[in-house]
Scaffold this motif. Structure first.
Motif, PDB file in Angstrom:
ATOM      1  N   THR A 184       0.855  -1.141   0.219  1.00 32.43           N
ATOM      2  CA  THR A 184       0.019  -0.070   0.000  1.00 32.43           C
ATOM      3  C   THR A 184       0.921   1.906   0.311  1.00 32.43           C
ATOM      4  O   THR A 184       2.168   1.033   0.284  1.00 32.43           O
ATOM      5  N   PHE A 185       0.058   1.944  -0.416  1.00 33.02           N
ATOM      6  CA  PHE A 185       1.305   3.747  -0.255  1.00 33.02           C
ATOM      7  C   PHE A 185       0.414   5.294   0.215  1.00 33.02           C
ATOM      8  O   PHE A 185      -0.019   5.782  -0.098  1.00 33.02           O
ATOM      9  N   TRP A 186       0.194   4.221   1.511  1.00 36.00           N
ATOM     10  CA  TRP A 186      -0.485   5.700   2.111  1.00 36.00           C
ATOM     11  C   TRP A 186       0.297   6.622   3.122  1.00 36.00           C
ATOM     12  O   TRP A 186       1.709   6.455   3.126  1.00 36.00           O
ATOM     13  N   ARG A 187       0.093   7.339   3.348  1.00 36.88           N
ATOM     14  CA  ARG A 187       0.634   8.429   3.397  1.00 36.88           C
ATOM     15  C   ARG A 187       1.230   8.662   5.237  1.00 36.88           C
ATOM     16  O   ARG A 187       0.816   7.843   6.098  1.00 36.88           O
ATOM     17  N   ASN A 188       1.858   9.365   5.491  1.00 36.01           N
ATOM     18  CA  ASN A 188       2.496   9.659   7.462  1.00 36.01           C
ATOM     19  C   ASN A 188       0.618   9.788   7.819  1.00 36.01           C
ATOM     20  O   ASN A 188       0.299  10.410   7.821  1.00 36.01           O
ATOM     21  N   GLU A 189       1.294   9.082   8.719  1.00 33.46           N
ATOM     22  CA  GLU A 189      -0.680   9.015   9.976  1.00 33.46           C
ATOM     23  C   GLU A 189      -1.825   7.733   8.904  1.00 33.46           C
ATOM     24  O   GLU A 189      -2.696   8.827   9.544  1.00 33.46           O
ATOM     25  N   GLU A 190      -1.805   7.817   8.127  1.00 32.24           N
ATOM     26  CA  GLU A 190      -2.913   7.570   7.244  1.00 32.24           C
ATOM     27  C   GLU A 190      -2.979   6.013   6.961  1.00 32.24           C
ATOM     28  O   GLU A 190      -1.679   5.350   7.225  1.00 32.24           O
ATOM     29  N   PRO A 191      -4.046   5.306   6.556  1.00 33.98           N
ATOM     30  CA  PRO A 191      -5.742   6.069   7.538  1.00 33.98           C
ATOM     31  C   PRO A 191      -5.515   6.310   8.546  1.00 33.98           C
ATOM     32  O   PRO A 191      -5.333   5.902   9.304  1.00 33.98           O
ATOM     33  N   SER A 192      -6.276   7.327   8.459  1.00 31.10           N
ATOM     34  CA  SER A 192      -6.791   7.838   9.946  1.00 31.10           C
ATOM     35  C   SER A 192      -7.815   6.554  10.668  1.00 31.10           C
ATOM     36  O   SER A 192      -8.688   6.002  10.311  1.00 31.10           O
ATOM     37  N   PRO A 193      -7.724   6.697  12.281  1.00 32.27           N
ATOM     38  CA  PRO A 193      -8.906   5.992  13.269  1.00 32.27           C
ATOM     39  C   PRO A 193     -10.207   6.568  12.154  1.00 32.27           C
ATOM     40  O   PRO A 193     -10.977   7.251  12.007  1.00 32.27           O
ATOM     41  N   GLY A 194     -11.009   5.138  12.588  1.00 33.47           N
ATOM     42  CA  GLY A 194     -12.872   5.602  12.830  1.00 33.47           C
ATOM     43  C   GLY A 194     -12.999   5.121  11.676  1.00 33.47           C
ATOM     44  O   GLY A 194     -12.137   4.095  10.646  1.00 33.47           O
ATOM     45  N   HIS A 195     -14.314   4.878  11.650  1.00 34.83           N
ATOM     46  CA  HIS A 195     -14.952   4.767  10.436  1.00 34.83           C
ATOM     47  C   HIS A 195     -15.705   5.442   9.186  1.00 34.83           C
ATOM     48  O   HIS A 195     -16.271   5.408   8.278  1.00 34.83           O
ATOM     49  N   THR A 196     -15.877   6.662   9.908  1.00 41.49           N
ATOM     50  CA  THR A 196     -16.338   8.119   8.791  1.00 41.49           C
ATOM     51  C   THR A 196     -15.333   8.034   7.317  1.00 41.49           C
ATOM     52  O   THR A 196     -16.497   8.322   6.368  1.00 41.49           O
ATOM     53  N   GLU A 197     -14.143   7.975   7.680  1.00 39.30           N
ATOM     54  CA  GLU A 197     -13.429   7.801   6.727  1.00 39.30           C
ATOM     55  C   GLU A 197     -13.261   6.439   5.309  1.00 39.30           C
ATOM     56  O   GLU A 197     -11.891   6.529   5.911  1.00 39.30           O
ATOM     57  N   ASN A 198     -14.063   6.444   4.753  1.00 37.86           N
ATOM     58  CA  ASN A 198     -14.446   4.994   4.676  1.00 37.86           C
ATOM     59  C   ASN A 198     -13.751   5.069   2.715  1.00 37.86           C
ATOM     60  O   ASN A 198     -14.213   3.048   2.339  1.00 37.86           O
ATOM     61  N   CYS A 199     -13.074   5.677   2.219  1.00 40.19           N
ATOM     62  CA  CYS A 199     -12.600   5.478   0.928  1.00 40.19           C
ATOM     63  C   CYS A 199     -11.907   6.504   0.010  1.00 40.19           C
ATOM     64  O   CYS A 199     -11.250   6.938   1.762  1.00 40.19           O
ATOM     65  N   THR A 200     -11.115   6.121  -0.345  1.00 40.92           N
ATOM     66  CA  THR A 200      -9.767   6.166  -0.503  1.00 40.92           C
ATOM     67  C   THR A 200      -8.890   6.924  -1.800  1.00 40.92           C
ATOM     68  O   THR A 200     -10.321   6.566  -2.487  1.00 40.92           O
ATOM     69  N   VAL A 201      -8.113   8.191  -1.848  1.00 38.95           N
ATOM     70  CA  VAL A 201      -8.068   9.005  -3.046  1.00 38.95           C
ATOM     71  C   VAL A 201      -6.223   8.907  -2.758  1.00 38.95           C
ATOM     72  O   VAL A 201      -5.510   8.506  -2.176  1.00 38.95           O
ATOM     73  N   MET A 202      -5.994   8.851  -3.725  1.00 39.23           N
ATOM     74  CA  MET A 202      -4.669   9.617  -3.636  1.00 39.23           C
ATOM     75  C   MET A 202      -4.370  11.080  -4.088  1.00 39.23           C
ATOM     76  O   MET A 202      -4.975  11.942  -5.248  1.00 39.23           O
ATOM     77  N   TYR A 203      -3.745  11.304  -3.317  1.00 37.52           N
ATOM     78  CA  TYR A 203      -3.637  12.738  -2.833  1.00 37.52           C
ATOM     79  C   TYR A 203      -1.589  12.934  -3.964  1.00 37.52           C
ATOM     80  O   TYR A 203      -0.711  12.975  -3.733  1.00 37.52           O
ATOM     81  N   VAL A 204      -1.964  13.667  -4.786  1.00 38.29           N
ATOM     82  CA  VAL A 204      -1.488  14.838  -5.777  1.00 38.29           C
ATOM     83  C   VAL A 204      -0.264  15.322  -5.773  1.00 38.29           C
ATOM     84  O   VAL A 204       0.887  15.048  -5.695  1.00 38.29           O
ATOM     85  N   PRO A 205      -0.885  16.091  -4.699  1.00 35.29           N
ATOM     86  CA  PRO A 205       0.121  17.039  -4.317  1.00 35.29           C
ATOM     87  C   PRO A 205       1.470  16.831  -3.440  1.00 35.29           C
ATOM     88  O   PRO A 205       2.822  17.378  -2.602  1.00 35.29           O
ATOM     89  N   GLU A 206       1.505  14.950  -2.548  1.00 33.77           N
ATOM     90  CA  GLU A 206       2.235  15.384  -1.994  1.00 33.77           C
ATOM     91  C   GLU A 206       3.773  14.290  -2.488  1.00 33.77           C
ATOM     92  O   GLU A 206       4.474  15.335  -1.369  1.00 33.77           O
TER      93      GLU A 206
END
Length: 232
Positions: A184-206
């Motif tokens: 996987t290719f998560w950003r630092n400290e991602e994914p966030s805890p909990g279940h409110t943010e349950n979709c994934t995006v590619m964040y290009v500005p990283e």
């Protein structure tokens, strides 16, 4: 006594010679000139050559594409304009890999990077309606290709991909590909805890390959669709 009759052959010196019969004056045969072709003939030949070229294109591309499979894929049913190239692995029987016009090919897949925004569910539905799915990323090479594509104009920041959280901490790819945390290719400290943010995006500005974010499903963002390339 009966008198004898003597016959004598008499020739006259001034006898005129027998007249010579002259035939009609000889007419000259017309000179033979090379036959001139009509002016429209070169145009006809050019038209025939053009028709032959078109027929060859149909035979080499269109006909094989129409017969590339017994049942056309959902992607083939949705699009009529295609772009093909010959970059296929050696040893295959067919020589062209095709994607819908405007899509981008990498290895055996075609990718569509949208220029309009939708929420998470709408994005998934839109890809499905085109005979594809939200992209499933299974390798570093694929992640690198899509990151570079995302940085190209027009400027866009976030793209939905096909990774969802079914339950807290349980992530699942849209096509049921097993989720491998080591690929996987998560950003630092991602994914966030909990279940409110349950979709994934590619964040290009990283600006590096570890650029995945989990987001709320109601957020309207861009999307990346993926489908298998058609081989002909």
């Amino acid at each position: 006594m009966a008198s004898e009759i003597t016959y004598a052959e008499v020739k006259f010196k001034n006898e005129s010679p027998a007249p010579v019969v002259k035939g009609p004056p000889e007419t000259k045969k017309p000179e033979q000139h090379p036959q001139k072709y009509p002016l429209w003939l070169p145009w006809l030949i050019s038209l025939l050559l053009l028709l032959v070229c078109i027929a060859l294109v149909v035979v080499l591309l269109v006909v094989p594409f129409c017969h590339s499979s017994d049942q056309p894929s959902a992607l083939q049913q949705q699009f009529s304009e295609w772009e093909c190239d010959s970059a296929v692995p050696q040893g295959t029987d067919r020589g062209w890999m095709c994607c819908p016009k405007g899509w981008r090919r990498f290895q055996g897949s075609c990718y569509f990077l949208s220029t309009d925004t939708m929420n998470c569910a709408e994005s998934a539905e839109n890809c499905t309606g085109m005979g594809s799915q939200l992209v499933v990323i299974t390798s570093k090479a694929e992640q690198d290709f899509l990151y570079k594509q995302g940085t190209q104009p027009p400027s866009r920041e976030n793209f939905y991909i096909g990774l969802f959280e079914d339950d807290v901490g349980q992530w699942q790819w849209v096509d049921k590909t097993p989720y491998n945390v080591n690929a996987t290719f998560w950003r630092n400290e991602e994914p966030s805890p909990g279940h409110t943010e349950n979709c994934t995006v590619m964040y290009v500005p990283e600006r590096n390959l570890n650029n995945w974010n989990d987001v709320r499903p109601t957020t309207k963002l861009y999307r990346i669709c993926e489908a298998a390339a058609v081989t002909v």
